[in-house]
Design a protein around this motif. Sequence first.
Motif, PDB file in Angstrom:
ATOM      1  N   LYS A  32       0.819  -1.218   0.000  1.00 47.78           N
ATOM      2  CA  LYS A  32       0.000   0.000   0.000  1.00 47.78           C
ATOM      3  C   LYS A  32       0.851   1.266   0.000  1.00 47.78           C
ATOM      4  O   LYS A  32       0.571   2.220  -0.708  1.00 47.78           O
ATOM      5  N   ARG A  33       1.895   1.270   0.812  1.00 48.54           N
ATOM      6  CA  ARG A  33       2.759   2.445   0.878  1.00 48.54           C
ATOM      7  C   ARG A  33       4.057   2.078   1.593  1.00 48.54           C
ATOM      8  O   ARG A  33       4.157   1.042   2.244  1.00 48.54           O
ATOM      9  N   ILE A  34       5.053   2.975   1.460  1.00 50.08           N
ATOM     10  CA  ILE A  34       6.367   2.775   2.068  1.00 50.08           C
ATOM     11  C   ILE A  34       6.768   4.065   2.770  1.00 50.08           C
ATOM     12  O   ILE A  34       6.588   5.160   2.223  1.00 50.08           O
ATOM     13  N   HIS A  35       7.312   3.911   3.956  1.00 52.82           N
ATOM     14  CA  HIS A  35       7.800   5.078   4.699  1.00 52.82           C
ATOM     15  C   HIS A  35       9.232   4.820   5.153  1.00 52.82           C
ATOM     16  O   HIS A  35       9.547   3.792   5.749  1.00 52.82           O
ATOM     17  N   ALA A  92      -3.381  -6.507   4.470  1.00 52.66           N
ATOM     18  CA  ALA A  92      -3.406  -7.844   5.051  1.00 52.66           C
ATOM     19  C   ALA A  92      -4.589  -8.631   4.525  1.00 52.66           C
ATOM     20  O   ALA A  92      -5.668  -8.090   4.270  1.00 52.66           O
ATOM     21  N   SER A  93      -4.383  -9.928   4.350  1.00 54.97           N
ATOM     22  CA  SER A  93      -5.453 -10.800   3.878  1.00 54.97           C
ATOM     23  C   SER A  93      -6.483 -10.982   4.970  1.00 54.97           C
ATOM     24  O   SER A  93      -6.161 -11.267   6.123  1.00 54.97           O
ATOM     25  N   THR A  94      -7.747 -10.831   4.619  1.00 54.73           N
ATOM     26  CA  THR A  94      -8.816 -10.985   5.606  1.00 54.73           C
ATOM     27  C   THR A  94      -9.105 -12.436   5.919  1.00 54.73           C
ATOM     28  O   THR A  94      -9.811 -12.752   6.873  1.00 54.73           O
ATOM     29  N   SER A  95      -8.548 -13.356   5.110  1.00 55.48           N
ATOM     30  CA  SER A  95      -8.805 -14.774   5.308  1.00 55.48           C
ATOM     31  C   SER A  95      -7.877 -15.394   6.324  1.00 55.48           C
ATOM     32  O   SER A  95      -8.039 -16.542   6.707  1.00 55.48           O
ATOM     33  N   SER A  96      -6.842 -14.657   6.742  1.00 53.65           N
ATOM     34  CA  SER A  96      -5.890 -15.194   7.707  1.00 53.65           C
ATOM     35  C   SER A  96      -5.619 -14.157   8.771  1.00 53.65           C
ATOM     36  O   SER A  96      -5.661 -12.952   8.506  1.00 53.65           O
ATOM     37  N   PRO A  97      -5.337 -14.574  10.007  1.00 55.87           N
ATOM     38  CA  PRO A  97      -5.052 -13.613  11.077  1.00 55.87           C
ATOM     39  C   PRO A  97      -3.795 -12.841  10.809  1.00 55.87           C
ATOM     40  O   PRO A  97      -2.865 -13.342  10.181  1.00 55.87           O
ATOM     41  N   GLN A  98      -3.739 -11.608  11.333  1.00 50.12           N
ATOM     42  CA  GLN A  98      -2.584 -10.755  11.093  1.00 50.12           C
ATOM     43  C   GLN A  98      -1.390 -11.187  11.920  1.00 50.12           C
ATOM     44  O   GLN A  98      -0.268 -11.058  11.500  1.00 50.12           O
ATOM     45  N   THR A 117       4.725  -5.402  12.722  1.00 49.41           N
ATOM     46  CA  THR A 117       4.044  -4.628  13.751  1.00 49.41           C
ATOM     47  C   THR A 117       2.582  -4.472  13.409  1.00 49.41           C
ATOM     48  O   THR A 117       2.193  -4.488  12.238  1.00 49.41           O
ATOM     49  N   SER A 118       1.774  -4.306  14.419  1.00 47.94           N
ATOM     50  CA  SER A 118       0.365  -4.013  14.202  1.00 47.94           C
ATOM     51  C   SER A 118       0.224  -2.559  13.811  1.00 47.94           C
ATOM     52  O   SER A 118       0.993  -1.707  14.242  1.00 47.94           O
ATOM     53  N   SER A 119      -0.777  -2.261  13.033  1.00 47.03           N
ATOM     54  CA  SER A 119      -0.963  -0.893  12.562  1.00 47.03           C
ATOM     55  C   SER A 119      -1.492  -0.015  13.678  1.00 47.03           C
ATOM     56  O   SER A 119      -2.303  -0.444  14.491  1.00 47.03           O
ATOM     57  N   PRO A 120      -1.059   1.242  13.739  1.00 44.57           N
ATOM     58  CA  PRO A 120      -1.621   2.181  14.703  1.00 44.57           C
ATOM     59  C   PRO A 120      -3.102   2.383  14.439  1.00 44.57           C
ATOM     60  O   PRO A 120      -3.611   2.078  13.362  1.00 44.57           O
ATOM     61  N   SER A 121      -3.822   2.937  15.401  1.00 47.38           N
ATOM     62  CA  SER A 121      -5.264   3.105  15.276  1.00 47.38           C
ATOM     63  C   SER A 121      -5.648   4.005  14.120  1.00 47.38           C
ATOM     64  O   SER A 121      -6.759   3.933  13.610  1.00 47.38           O
ATOM     65  N   VAL A 129       2.267  -4.238   8.642  1.00 43.61           N
ATOM     66  CA  VAL A 129       3.475  -3.439   8.445  1.00 43.61           C
ATOM     67  C   VAL A 129       4.708  -4.288   8.724  1.00 43.61           C
ATOM     68  O   VAL A 129       4.819  -4.902   9.779  1.00 43.61           O
ATOM     69  N   GLU A 130       5.625  -4.292   7.768  1.00 41.35           N
ATOM     70  CA  GLU A 130       6.929  -4.938   7.942  1.00 41.35           C
ATOM     71  C   GLU A 130       7.975  -3.826   8.022  1.00 41.35           C
ATOM     72  O   GLU A 130       8.022  -2.942   7.145  1.00 41.35           O
ATOM     73  N   THR A 131       8.817  -3.879   9.039  1.00 36.49           N
ATOM     74  CA  THR A 131       9.804  -2.816   9.252  1.00 36.49           C
ATOM     75  C   THR A 131      11.215  -3.376   9.146  1.00 36.49           C
ATOM     76  O   THR A 131      11.551  -4.362   9.806  1.00 36.49           O
ATOM     77  N   ILE A 132      12.020  -2.749   8.312  1.00 32.57           N
ATOM     78  CA  ILE A 132      13.415  -3.139   8.120  1.00 32.57           C
ATOM     79  C   ILE A 132      14.314  -2.198   8.914  1.00 32.57           C
ATOM     80  O   ILE A 132      14.199  -0.973   8.787  1.00 32.57           O
ATOM     81  N   ASP A 133      15.182  -2.759   9.718  1.00 34.03           N
ATOM     82  CA  ASP A 133      16.174  -1.965  10.437  1.00 34.03           C
ATOM     83  C   ASP A 133      17.355  -1.742   9.487  1.00 34.03           C
ATOM     84  O   ASP A 133      18.103  -2.659   9.178  1.00 34.03           O
ATOM     85  N   MET A 134      17.511  -0.522   9.000  1.00 34.14           N
ATOM     86  CA  MET A 134      18.517  -0.226   7.986  1.00 34.14           C
ATOM     87  C   MET A 134      19.870   0.178   8.560  1.00 34.14           C
ATOM     88  O   MET A 134      20.849   0.313   7.823  1.00 34.14           O
TER      89      MET A 134
END
Length: 208
Positions: A32-35, A92-98, A117-121, A129-134
């Motif tokens: 969806k997006r990258i930060h 995230a796929s709605t057919s499987s748990p996050q 990580t779980s998404s903020p509210s 969200v997948e986070t890479i430690d660069m």
Amino acid sequence: MVSLSQRMRKLQTKLLAIRHGSGSLVLPKDVKRIHMRFGAKINGGHMGPRKFWRHELVRLKYHNPAVPITVEQIRTTQTPDTEATLSIHFTASTSSPQTSPDSATSSPAPTDSTTTTSSPSSHDPTERVETIDMKHRTNSQILQEVVRLTKAYPVEPTQQELEEMRLLEEQRVRSERDSKMSAEVRARVKREREIMEQARGDLAGQAA
């Protein structure tokens, strides 16, 4: 003085480098997006992230214009303590748990280069969200992690582009050879001129 043909060749080379250099990837539709977040200074393990931002991220955006990519440079005097992260937001796929029962939400996260990580509210609740430690990583290593997490695939050059690359490389080699020959000729002419000037000076001294 640089000729028009040389300027055009450099421009063509730069355009091809953007289209097919490191980071020329097509992201899957679930991205969806990258930060990206890193320190403005290169010390403290931020050189790799900065190179990734200047090179790979530009090509990634070029080939994925519909994916929002945001960058946050942290300007502080404590750059070594600043984090350097690349967050990739997926649908995230709605057919499987996050997350699994023993995920990072219920127990300490393992020490790794990437974390889920779980998404903020404020985000879509179906977002993952997948986070890479660069930090302390090269731009190539960061790109490898992006490919591993997203399953992105490289952009293959067309036959026309391959032919253009071949011609540009031939022109580059020929230009370097011509420049080398011209430099050798100029150096030889300069030496001969110096020898002639010295000879004239010797003759003038003898005549006196």
